[in-house]
Design a protein around this motif. Sequence first.
Motif, PDB file in Angstrom:
ATOM      1  N   ARG A  97     -17.164 -11.786 -13.896  1.00 57.96           N
ATOM      2  CA  ARG A  97     -15.762 -12.639 -13.987  1.00 57.96           C
ATOM      3  C   ARG A  97     -14.806 -11.540 -13.911  1.00 57.96           C
ATOM      4  NH1 ARG A  97     -12.858 -16.418 -11.971  1.00 57.96           N
ATOM      5  NH2 ARG A  97     -11.124 -16.897 -13.164  1.00 57.96           N
ATOM      6  N   ALA A  98     -14.878 -10.507 -14.770  1.00 61.33           N
ATOM      7  CA  ALA A  98     -13.911  -9.345 -14.833  1.00 61.33           C
ATOM      8  C   ALA A  98     -14.057  -8.736 -13.286  1.00 61.33           C
ATOM      9  CB  ALA A  98     -14.322  -8.337 -16.047  1.00 61.33           C
ATOM     10  N   SER A  99     -14.941  -8.423 -12.839  1.00 62.06           N
ATOM     11  CA  SER A  99     -14.887  -7.842 -11.513  1.00 62.06           C
ATOM     12  C   SER A  99     -14.204  -8.614 -10.381  1.00 62.06           C
ATOM     13  CB  SER A  99     -16.277  -7.507 -11.084  1.00 62.06           C
ATOM     14  OG  SER A  99     -16.527  -6.831 -10.021  1.00 62.06           O
ATOM     15  N   GLU A 100     -14.511  -9.960 -10.537  1.00 64.42           N
ATOM     16  CA  GLU A 100     -13.921 -10.814  -9.588  1.00 64.42           C
ATOM     17  C   GLU A 100     -12.341 -10.615  -9.727  1.00 64.42           C
ATOM     18  OE1 GLU A 100     -15.170 -14.734  -9.675  1.00 64.42           O
ATOM     19  OE2 GLU A 100     -17.687 -14.332  -9.383  1.00 64.42           O
ATOM     20  N   GLU A 101     -11.826 -11.081 -10.993  1.00 68.12           N
ATOM     21  CA  GLU A 101     -10.454 -11.109 -11.248  1.00 68.12           C
ATOM     22  C   GLU A 101      -9.658  -9.577 -11.172  1.00 68.12           C
ATOM     23  OE1 GLU A 101      -9.888 -12.110 -15.244  1.00 68.12           O
ATOM     24  OE2 GLU A 101     -11.020 -14.046 -15.196  1.00 68.12           O
ATOM     25  N   VAL A 102     -10.261  -8.656 -11.238  1.00 66.73           N
ATOM     26  CA  VAL A 102      -9.811  -7.231 -10.818  1.00 66.73           C
ATOM     27  C   VAL A 102      -9.609  -7.094  -9.184  1.00 66.73           C
ATOM     28  CG1 VAL A 102     -10.041  -4.738 -10.869  1.00 66.73           C
ATOM     29  CG2 VAL A 102     -10.546  -6.090 -12.892  1.00 66.73           C
ATOM     30  N   GLU A 103     -10.962  -7.494  -8.475  1.00 69.85           N
ATOM     31  CA  GLU A 103     -10.750  -7.561  -7.182  1.00 69.85           C
ATOM     32  C   GLU A 103      -9.657  -8.639  -6.485  1.00 69.85           C
ATOM     33  OE1 GLU A 103     -12.357  -5.609  -4.950  1.00 69.85           O
ATOM     34  OE2 GLU A 103     -13.395  -4.612  -6.562  1.00 69.85           O
ATOM     35  N   ILE A 104      -9.467  -9.713  -7.194  1.00 66.95           N
ATOM     36  CA  ILE A 104      -8.423 -10.330  -6.794  1.00 66.95           C
ATOM     37  C   ILE A 104      -6.961  -9.803  -6.818  1.00 66.95           C
ATOM     38  CG2 ILE A 104      -7.414 -12.801  -7.328  1.00 66.95           C
ATOM     39  CD1 ILE A 104     -10.276 -13.804  -7.838  1.00 66.95           C
ATOM     40  N   PHE A 105      -6.944  -9.436  -7.877  1.00 66.56           N
ATOM     41  CA  PHE A 105      -5.590  -8.956  -8.126  1.00 66.56           C
ATOM     42  C   PHE A 105      -5.406  -7.803  -7.313  1.00 66.56           C
ATOM     43  CE2 PHE A 105      -3.074  -5.453 -10.292  1.00 66.56           C
ATOM     44  CZ  PHE A 105      -1.960  -5.990 -10.467  1.00 66.56           C
ATOM     45  N   LEU A 106      -6.180  -6.924  -7.041  1.00 68.13           N
ATOM     46  CA  LEU A 106      -6.144  -5.704  -6.001  1.00 68.13           C
ATOM     47  C   LEU A 106      -5.796  -6.112  -4.749  1.00 68.13           C
ATOM     48  CD1 LEU A 106      -8.898  -3.123  -7.254  1.00 68.13           C
ATOM     49  CD2 LEU A 106      -6.294  -2.937  -7.767  1.00 68.13           C
ATOM     50  N   GLU A 107      -6.584  -7.108  -4.287  1.00 64.86           N
ATOM     51  CA  GLU A 107      -6.299  -7.767  -2.967  1.00 64.86           C
ATOM     52  C   GLU A 107      -4.918  -8.442  -2.732  1.00 64.86           C
ATOM     53  OE1 GLU A 107      -6.902  -8.198   0.734  1.00 64.86           O
ATOM     54  OE2 GLU A 107      -8.374  -7.487  -0.326  1.00 64.86           O
ATOM     55  N   THR A 108      -4.451  -9.131  -3.824  1.00 60.98           N
ATOM     56  CA  THR A 108      -3.075  -9.642  -3.994  1.00 60.98           C
ATOM     57  C   THR A 108      -2.081  -8.594  -3.830  1.00 60.98           C
ATOM     58  OG1 THR A 108      -3.936 -11.399  -5.503  1.00 60.98           O
ATOM     59  CG2 THR A 108      -1.634 -10.802  -5.193  1.00 60.98           C
ATOM     60  N   MET A 109      -2.424  -7.432  -4.582  1.00 60.27           N
ATOM     61  CA  MET A 109      -1.295  -6.252  -4.360  1.00 60.27           C
ATOM     62  C   MET A 109      -1.142  -5.728  -2.799  1.00 60.27           C
ATOM     63  SD  MET A 109       0.063  -5.481  -7.386  1.00 60.27           S
ATOM     64  CE  MET A 109       0.543  -3.885  -6.917  1.00 60.27           C
ATOM     65  N   LYS A 110      -2.398  -5.753  -2.137  1.00 61.86           N
ATOM     66  CA  LYS A 110      -2.717  -5.161  -0.891  1.00 61.86           C
ATOM     67  C   LYS A 110      -1.830  -6.279  -0.047  1.00 61.86           C
ATOM     68  CE  LYS A 110      -7.103  -3.234  -1.027  1.00 61.86           C
ATOM     69  NZ  LYS A 110      -8.527  -3.424  -0.680  1.00 61.86           N
ATOM     70  N   GLN A 111      -2.116  -7.422  -0.275  1.00 61.28           N
ATOM     71  CA  GLN A 111      -1.175  -8.375   0.766  1.00 61.28           C
ATOM     72  C   GLN A 111       0.463  -8.291   0.318  1.00 61.28           C
ATOM     73  OE1 GLN A 111      -2.948 -12.262   0.591  1.00 61.28           O
ATOM     74  NE2 GLN A 111      -4.968 -11.673   1.189  1.00 61.28           N
ATOM     75  N   ALA A 112       0.371  -8.339  -0.910  1.00 62.26           N
ATOM     76  CA  ALA A 112       2.196  -8.101  -1.258  1.00 62.26           C
ATOM     77  C   ALA A 112       2.781  -6.931  -0.500  1.00 62.26           C
ATOM     78  CB  ALA A 112       2.050  -8.225  -2.744  1.00 62.26           C
ATOM     79  N   SER A 169       2.050  -5.540   2.095  1.00 55.28           N
ATOM     80  CA  SER A 169       2.384  -5.784   3.528  1.00 55.28           C
ATOM     81  C   SER A 169       3.350  -6.690   3.832  1.00 55.28           C
ATOM     82  CB  SER A 169       1.057  -6.425   4.278  1.00 55.28           C
ATOM     83  OG  SER A 169       0.839  -7.741   3.858  1.00 55.28           O
ATOM     84  N   LYS A 170       3.975  -7.476   2.736  1.00 55.61           N
ATOM     85  CA  LYS A 170       4.960  -8.376   2.905  1.00 55.61           C
ATOM     86  C   LYS A 170       6.574  -7.976   2.290  1.00 55.61           C
ATOM     87  CE  LYS A 170       2.588 -12.646   3.142  1.00 55.61           C
ATOM     88  NZ  LYS A 170       2.097 -14.006   2.670  1.00 55.61           N
ATOM     89  N   TYR A 171       6.272  -7.075   1.206  1.00 51.47           N
ATOM     90  CA  TYR A 171       7.244  -6.525   0.189  1.00 51.47           C
ATOM     91  C   TYR A 171       7.425  -5.158   0.101  1.00 51.47           C
ATOM     92  CZ  TYR A 171       7.169 -11.554  -0.678  1.00 51.47           C
ATOM     93  OH  TYR A 171       7.294 -12.934  -0.730  1.00 51.47           O
ATOM     94  N   PRO A 172       8.391  -4.383   0.390  1.00 51.05           N
ATOM     95  CA  PRO A 172       8.388  -2.908   0.008  1.00 51.05           C
ATOM     96  C   PRO A 172       8.375  -2.615  -1.271  1.00 51.05           C
ATOM     97  CG  PRO A 172      10.522  -3.717   0.788  1.00 51.05           C
ATOM     98  CD  PRO A 172       9.499  -4.873   1.060  1.00 51.05           C
ATOM     99  N   LYS A 173       8.735  -3.567  -2.189  1.00 49.82           N
ATOM    100  CA  LYS A 173       9.027  -3.372  -3.596  1.00 49.82           C
ATOM    101  C   LYS A 173       8.192  -4.192  -4.554  1.00 49.82           C
ATOM    102  CE  LYS A 173      12.619  -1.189  -5.879  1.00 49.82           C
ATOM    103  NZ  LYS A 173      14.366  -0.948  -5.955  1.00 49.82           N
ATOM    104  N   ILE A 174       7.800  -3.982  -5.588  1.00 50.39           N
ATOM    105  CA  ILE A 174       6.936  -5.084  -6.325  1.00 50.39           C
ATOM    106  C   ILE A 174       7.377  -4.321  -7.787  1.00 50.39           C
ATOM    107  CG2 ILE A 174       5.038  -5.894  -7.209  1.00 50.39           C
ATOM    108  CD1 ILE A 174       3.729  -5.501  -4.476  1.00 50.39           C
ATOM    109  N   VAL A 175       8.023  -5.387  -8.695  1.00 49.69           N
ATOM    110  CA  VAL A 175       8.513  -4.863  -9.984  1.00 49.69           C
ATOM    111  C   VAL A 175       7.501  -5.682 -10.947  1.00 49.69           C
ATOM    112  CG1 VAL A 175      10.594  -4.717 -11.422  1.00 49.69           C
ATOM    113  CG2 VAL A 175      10.865  -4.364  -8.970  1.00 49.69           C
ATOM    114  N   PHE A 176       7.330  -4.947 -12.135  1.00 51.34           N
ATOM    115  CA  PHE A 176       6.403  -5.478 -13.289  1.00 51.34           C
ATOM    116  C   PHE A 176       7.312  -5.200 -14.233  1.00 51.34           C
ATOM    117  CE2 PHE A 176       2.695  -5.134 -10.411  1.00 51.34           C
ATOM    118  CZ  PHE A 176       2.300  -6.438 -10.448  1.00 51.34           C
TER     119      PHE A 176
END
Length: 93
Positions: free
Chosen positions: A20-35, A37-44
Amino acid sequence: MKKKEFKKLYGELNKTEKERASEEVEIFLETMKQAFSKYPKIVFRNFGTFEVKETKPREVFDPRRNGEIIKTKPRKFVKLKISKNLEEKLNNK
């Protein structure tokens, strides 16, 4: 730290199973890649700002071809600027 070690740490901190931890980390990383491609800046907030930057084309010496000058293409990379809160936390340890 490698991705495998990060997944293990994430699982331990969140008390989740290894898969489950592996899946969640992979989902987060894939989300970051897609973000990116759409946005030049991501703020946390309280962590930092990820920004896509691009190098300029330039002329460089090619040592394999006896110093021949070649032109490089511009390339994109991600830069992280950490927040003041995180910087203070890291420096106070």
